[in-house]
Design a protein around this motif. Sequence first.
Motif, mmCIF file in Angstrom:
data_model
loop_
_atom_site.group_PDB
_atom_site.id
_atom_site.type_symbol
_atom_site.label_atom_id
_atom_site.label_comp_id
_atom_site.label_asym_id
_atom_site.label_seq_id
_atom_site.Cartn_x
_atom_site.Cartn_y
_atom_site.Cartn_z
ATOM 1 N N UNK A 1 -9.518 -5.669 6.063
ATOM 2 C CA UNK A 1 -9.400 -6.869 5.226
ATOM 3 C C UNK A 1 -8.223 -7.722 5.668
ATOM 4 N N UNK A 2 -7.091 -7.060 5.820
ATOM 5 C CA UNK A 2 -5.864 -7.805 6.068
ATOM 6 C C UNK A 2 -5.863 -8.460 7.445
ATOM 7 N N UNK B 1 -9.514 4.376 2.776
ATOM 8 C CA UNK B 1 -9.059 3.248 1.955
ATOM 9 C C UNK B 1 -8.108 2.363 2.759
ATOM 10 N N UNK C 1 0.824 -1.211 0.000
ATOM 11 C CA UNK C 1 0.000 0.000 0.000
ATOM 12 C C UNK C 1 0.860 1.263 0.000
ATOM 13 N N UNK D 1 -9.907 0.374 5.362
ATOM 14 C CA UNK D 1 -10.580 -0.786 4.788
ATOM 15 C C UNK D 1 -9.570 -1.891 4.475
ATOM 16 N N UNK D 2 -8.451 -1.489 3.920
ATOM 17 C CA UNK D 2 -7.400 -2.454 3.628
ATOM 18 C C UNK D 2 -6.931 -3.137 4.910
#
Lengths: 233, 233
Positions: free
Chosen positions: B211-212, B204, B184, B207-208
Amino acid sequence: MTAPLPSVRAKRARPAPRPAAFPSRARRLKEQRILEAAEPVFAEAGFGGASMQAIAERAGLPKANLHYYFGTKQALYRALLARNLDLWLDAFDHIVPERDPADALAAYVRDKMRASWERPLASKVFANEVIHGAVEIGGYLSTKLRQKVDEKVAVIDGWAAAGKIAPVDARHLFFTLWAATQTYADFDVQVCAVLDRRHLTKADLARATDHLVAFVLRGCGLTPPAACPPRTA
Amino acid sequence: MTAPLPSVRAKRARPAPRPAAFPSRARRLKEQRILEAAEPVFAEAGFGGASMQAIAERAGLPKANLHYYFGTKQALYRALLARNLDLWLDAFDHIVPERDPADALAAYVRDKMRASWERPLASKVFANEVIHGAVEIGGYLSTKLRQKVDEKVAVIDGWAAAGKIAPVDARHLFFTLWAATQTYADFDVQVCAVLDRRHLTKADLARATDHLVAFVLRGCGLTPPAACPPRTA
DNA sequence: GTCTATAGTGAGATAGAC
DNA sequence: GTCTATCTCACTATAGAC
């Protein structure tokens, strides 16, 4: 975050140089040979650090020859990028609705890992280009790549809706998979240092692949519960 | 795979230049200012593509001033690398035996993602250096970094032996986590292109991160079985 | 098409006045 | 310590003989 820098590659704008309009077979072979020599140089030195001299020596040709075929250093660089761009899309073919998610994702990871083993230099050239702002391939990324990703994200979302896979964020899942696989090509030196190896062997990559496939399948909820031990306090 | 190239950074070997033996406070501030200006230039152009001129302009100083403080471009580059190296080790502090594995790994991922948000340029400089063979920091990678990784691998292996975590390959797990988080920062342009963003926002990255964290915890078997649906044929 | 010789430019580095 | 002017060299690119 950062004010824009003047582009690194913008020394002297020059009109499209000599190359012939109808590339003969012989011409294509020569070009191929030059591109082959250019790949390791751009990969290991970046665009700015690469020199036409170094590429010429690798190719066993005089410098002027490279200019005859490609005109400018930038054009050669662009040709090299273009040759490799679609390399990364092939693995996507595994991601189709009718296939079992676990099989598809495992095959995807294996293909990407194979690419890291077989074409590490192509991966490095690509990584360099993206890190430096993707000046040359920005258009490709936001058109062809994005479309392809959107398409495959829909497949994964479909699996999730059918309860066949855990509800992952498919786009970020792809970022994770790209990063995790390409790191063995791009950052091989770091991997070597940590593993105490001189070079990565096929066995190292096989082990990495096994780790990653298992990790990804579990991460997507595609491994039987038996392998999901209860969380301990 | 590839024959070694002559090092990119080896134009004219010069003896250690002028810098003072006793760095005063004022000197340190000036050096800091120059390093600050150098970071985006090296990050976005690589060592070869960066120019002392560009760095000087960013710092609002004449070129000669940089040479007064750092002697050579390479020395400046080395100083920049040195300043940032230990940045990546801090997050390791979460990985300790007595801590709950899920908490520890989640905190590790969150810290690394925070670093990608807060110091993307440092990450890019580092990535560049590693891709280009880690000529300057190879020693660091195979000593300090490797030791630290070995230590933390032992912690994870301990958790696995106690049944607190799925039996993952801890070393490759770290490669995966580094790659997945740093992508990222390093490949932000690609992420932007695929997400159809102009710049990555904090949202963003949040959110990443979500997810991770979820993906990693599941991948390590640290999520309750409820979230592990049975595999479908 | 190929290659030698060279033009021209930009970069790293330094001298030396202030 | 600072900065202008300059040196030197490597590099991209081209001209022009073969």
